[in-house]
Scaffold this active site. Structure first.
Site, PDB file in Angstrom:
ATOM      1  N   GLU A   1       9.395  -4.043  10.330  1.00 59.91           N
ATOM      2  CA  GLU A   1      10.095  -2.725   9.854  1.00 59.91           C
ATOM      3  C   GLU A   1      10.679  -1.941  10.864  1.00 59.91           C
ATOM      4  O   GLU A   1       9.941  -1.772  11.978  1.00 59.91           O
ATOM      5  CB  GLU A   1       8.763  -2.219   9.094  1.00 59.91           C
ATOM      6  CG  GLU A   1       9.036  -0.855   8.584  1.00 59.91           C
ATOM      7  CD  GLU A   1       8.005  -0.160   7.421  1.00 59.91           C
ATOM      8  OE1 GLU A   1       7.206  -0.941   7.242  1.00 59.91           O
ATOM      9  OE2 GLU A   1       8.091   0.896   7.067  1.00 59.91           O
TER      10      GLU A   1
ATOM     11  N   GLU B   1      -1.057  -5.724   8.775  1.00 62.08           N
ATOM     12  CA  GLU B   1      -0.390  -5.051   9.801  1.00 62.08           C
ATOM     13  C   GLU B   1      -0.927  -5.147  11.092  1.00 62.08           C
ATOM     14  O   GLU B   1      -2.084  -4.780  11.178  1.00 62.08           O
ATOM     15  CB  GLU B   1      -0.462  -3.282   9.319  1.00 62.08           C
ATOM     16  CG  GLU B   1       0.566  -3.169   8.227  1.00 62.08           C
ATOM     17  CD  GLU B   1       0.823  -1.511   7.870  1.00 62.08           C
ATOM     18  OE1 GLU B   1       0.484  -0.738   8.796  1.00 62.08           O
ATOM     19  OE2 GLU B   1       1.128  -1.093   6.839  1.00 62.08           O
TER      20      GLU B   1
ATOM     21  N   ASP C   1      -1.201  -6.244  -0.160  1.00 62.02           N
ATOM     22  CA  ASP C   1      -1.643  -5.371   1.013  1.00 62.02           C
ATOM     23  C   ASP C   1      -2.993  -5.325   1.396  1.00 62.02           C
ATOM     24  O   ASP C   1      -3.577  -4.809   0.155  1.00 62.02           O
ATOM     25  CB  ASP C   1      -0.607  -4.169   1.137  1.00 62.02           C
ATOM     26  CG  ASP C   1       0.439  -4.092   2.113  1.00 62.02           C
ATOM     27  OD1 ASP C   1       0.797  -5.100   2.769  1.00 62.02           O
ATOM     28  OD2 ASP C   1       1.338  -3.225   1.885  1.00 62.02           O
TER      29      ASP C   1
ATOM     30  N   LYS D   1      -1.115  -9.459   3.087  1.00 61.95           N
ATOM     31  CA  LYS D   1      -0.423  -8.826   4.375  1.00 61.95           C
ATOM     32  C   LYS D   1      -1.111  -7.797   5.046  1.00 61.95           C
ATOM     33  O   LYS D   1      -1.986  -6.971   4.636  1.00 61.95           O
ATOM     34  CB  LYS D   1       0.946  -8.233   3.744  1.00 61.95           C
ATOM     35  CG  LYS D   1       1.939  -7.757   4.694  1.00 61.95           C
ATOM     36  CD  LYS D   1       3.197  -7.551   4.501  1.00 61.95           C
ATOM     37  CE  LYS D   1       3.144  -6.236   3.699  1.00 61.95           C
ATOM     38  NZ  LYS D   1       2.946  -4.751   4.499  1.00 61.95           N
TER      39      LYS D   1
ATOM     40  N   ASP E   1       1.036  -1.180   0.200  1.00 62.87           N
ATOM     41  CA  ASP E   1      -0.034  -0.031   0.000  1.00 62.87           C
ATOM     42  C   ASP E   1       0.840   1.142  -0.124  1.00 62.87           C
ATOM     43  O   ASP E   1       0.359   2.364   0.086  1.00 62.87           O
ATOM     44  CB  ASP E   1      -1.100   0.042   1.096  1.00 62.87           C
ATOM     45  CG  ASP E   1      -0.299  -0.064   2.602  1.00 62.87           C
ATOM     46  OD1 ASP E   1       0.754  -0.005   2.710  1.00 62.87           O
ATOM     47  OD2 ASP E   1      -1.066  -0.052   3.452  1.00 62.87           O
ATOM     48  N   SER E   2       1.973   0.999   0.099  1.00 63.66           N
ATOM     49  CA  SER E   2       3.177   2.221  -0.307  1.00 63.66           C
ATOM     50  C   SER E   2       2.855   2.818  -1.505  1.00 63.66           C
ATOM     51  O   SER E   2       3.495   3.701  -1.984  1.00 63.66           O
ATOM     52  CB  SER E   2       4.772   1.664  -0.292  1.00 63.66           C
ATOM     53  OG  SER E   2       4.722   0.664  -1.164  1.00 63.66           O
TER      54      SER E   2
HETATM   55  O1  KIV Z   1       3.627  -0.860   1.550  1.00 63.19           O
HETATM   56  C1  KIV Z   1       4.680  -1.526   1.636  1.00 63.19           C
HETATM   57  O2  KIV Z   1       5.482  -1.228   0.574  1.00 63.19           O
HETATM   58  C2  KIV Z   1       5.098  -2.176   2.634  1.00 63.19           C
HETATM   59  C3  KIV Z   1       6.657  -2.448   2.645  1.00 63.19           C
HETATM   60  C4  KIV Z   1       7.486  -1.108   3.181  1.00 63.19           C
HETATM   61  C5  KIV Z   1       7.049  -3.679   3.559  1.00 63.19           C
HETATM   62  O3  KIV Z   1       4.449  -2.594   3.479  1.00 63.19           O
END
Ligand code: KIV
Length: 273
Positions: A191, A124, A92, A122, A53-54
């Site tokens: 992280e 969090e 994510d 994924k 989600d970056s």
């Molecule tokens: O969203 C993302 O790119 C991430 C990485 C920083 C692990 O979660």
């Protein structure tokens, strides 16, 4: 064909990542958000491609990851899975699509799996999202955890500095990591925490720990593609190693193109019909 060659083409699965940890083979992971870059990264031999989600920061220009929607993650996920043949693709779940309750979490995870064709998701967090994770896992969806600095909670943390330097937070992180292994996560991203703590967790767990800013004593590394390729100039944390300076290279190429148009040099005789 040698073992090394067949391994280079064999599809990466969640089970294979656990085998890699057992053998002491480090796991490579990088983000991607679109077809063209995912194709290059996959063919280069990456083990895991994270549709992070970056994307909110590097693709959409938002300050945090919070605005990302499920539809946007699915769009990026589809673009990546259309390209990838070998790497394991993880998507994510964005902020607000799994924290409410476990039913909502399962519905979000099912949409991602059905519509993006990713192989895992994924999430969090630790104990506080246990129920959501268990419900998703019980539907047969592989889950990767994410502990330490969790960017979706930036408004609670208030800063992106190193996490778990204090004993109480370090202890909770260790407990959360064990919990995620117990309930069935296949790997955990950790992280921005001290390297010794990340190493301790990696040595206590049988599932792979993939670090970002978590030192070298873990089972693999992940970076954001735009950061490691030097597309992003303004982000230079200590943990980042830049493998290219694409910002400069792209700027030079674009300036040359502009110059060639203005001077009439492009197109030339051979570049027209
Ligand atoms: O969203 C993302 O790119 C991430 C990485 C920083 C692990 O979660």
């Amino acid at each position: 064909m040698s073992v090394a060659q067949s391994d280079n083409t064999r599809k990466v699965t969640t089970h294979r990542l656990i085998e890699m940890k057992k053998r002491g083979e480090k796991i490579s992971m990088l983000t991607a958000y679109d077809y063209s870059m995912a194709s290059i990264i996959d063919q280069a031999g990456m083990d895991v491609i994270l549709v992070g989600d970056s994307a909110s920061n590097v693709m959409a220009g938002n300050v945090t990851t919070l605005p990302m929607t499920l539809d946007q993650m699915i769009y990026h996920g589809q673009s990546v899975t259309n390209a990838v043949k070998r790497a394991l693709v993880v998507v994510d779940l964005p902020f607000g699509t799994y924290q409410g309750n476990s039913k909502q979490a399962l519905a979000s995870a099912i949409r991602v799996m059905k519509e993006s064709h990713a192989e895992a998701i994924k999430l969090e967090g630790g104990a506080e999202i246990r129920e959501s994770m268990e419900r998703i896992l019980s539907a047969g969806i592989p889950v990767m955890g994410h502990l330490g600095l969790t960017p979706q909670s930036i408004n609670k943390f208030g800063t992106y500095t190193v996490r778990a330097k204090e004993e109480a937070e370090a202890q909770k992180l260790i407990e959360d990591a064990h919990l995620l292994e117990e309930i069935g996560c296949f790997a955990i991203v950790i992280e921005k925490i001290p390297a010794s703590l990340a190493g301790q967790i990696a040595s206590e767990l049988t599932i792979p720990i993939i670090g970002i800013g978590a030192g070298g004593y873990v089972d693999g590394q992940v970076l954001v593609m735009h950061d490691m390729l030097g597309i992003n100039k303004g982000f230079s944390p200590r943990f980042l190693r830049r493998y290219a300076n694409l910002h400069e290279e792209i700027t030079r190429a674009v300036q040359n193109y502009i110059e060639d148009i203005k001077t009439g040099d492009f197109p030339n005789e051979k570049e027209q019909y």
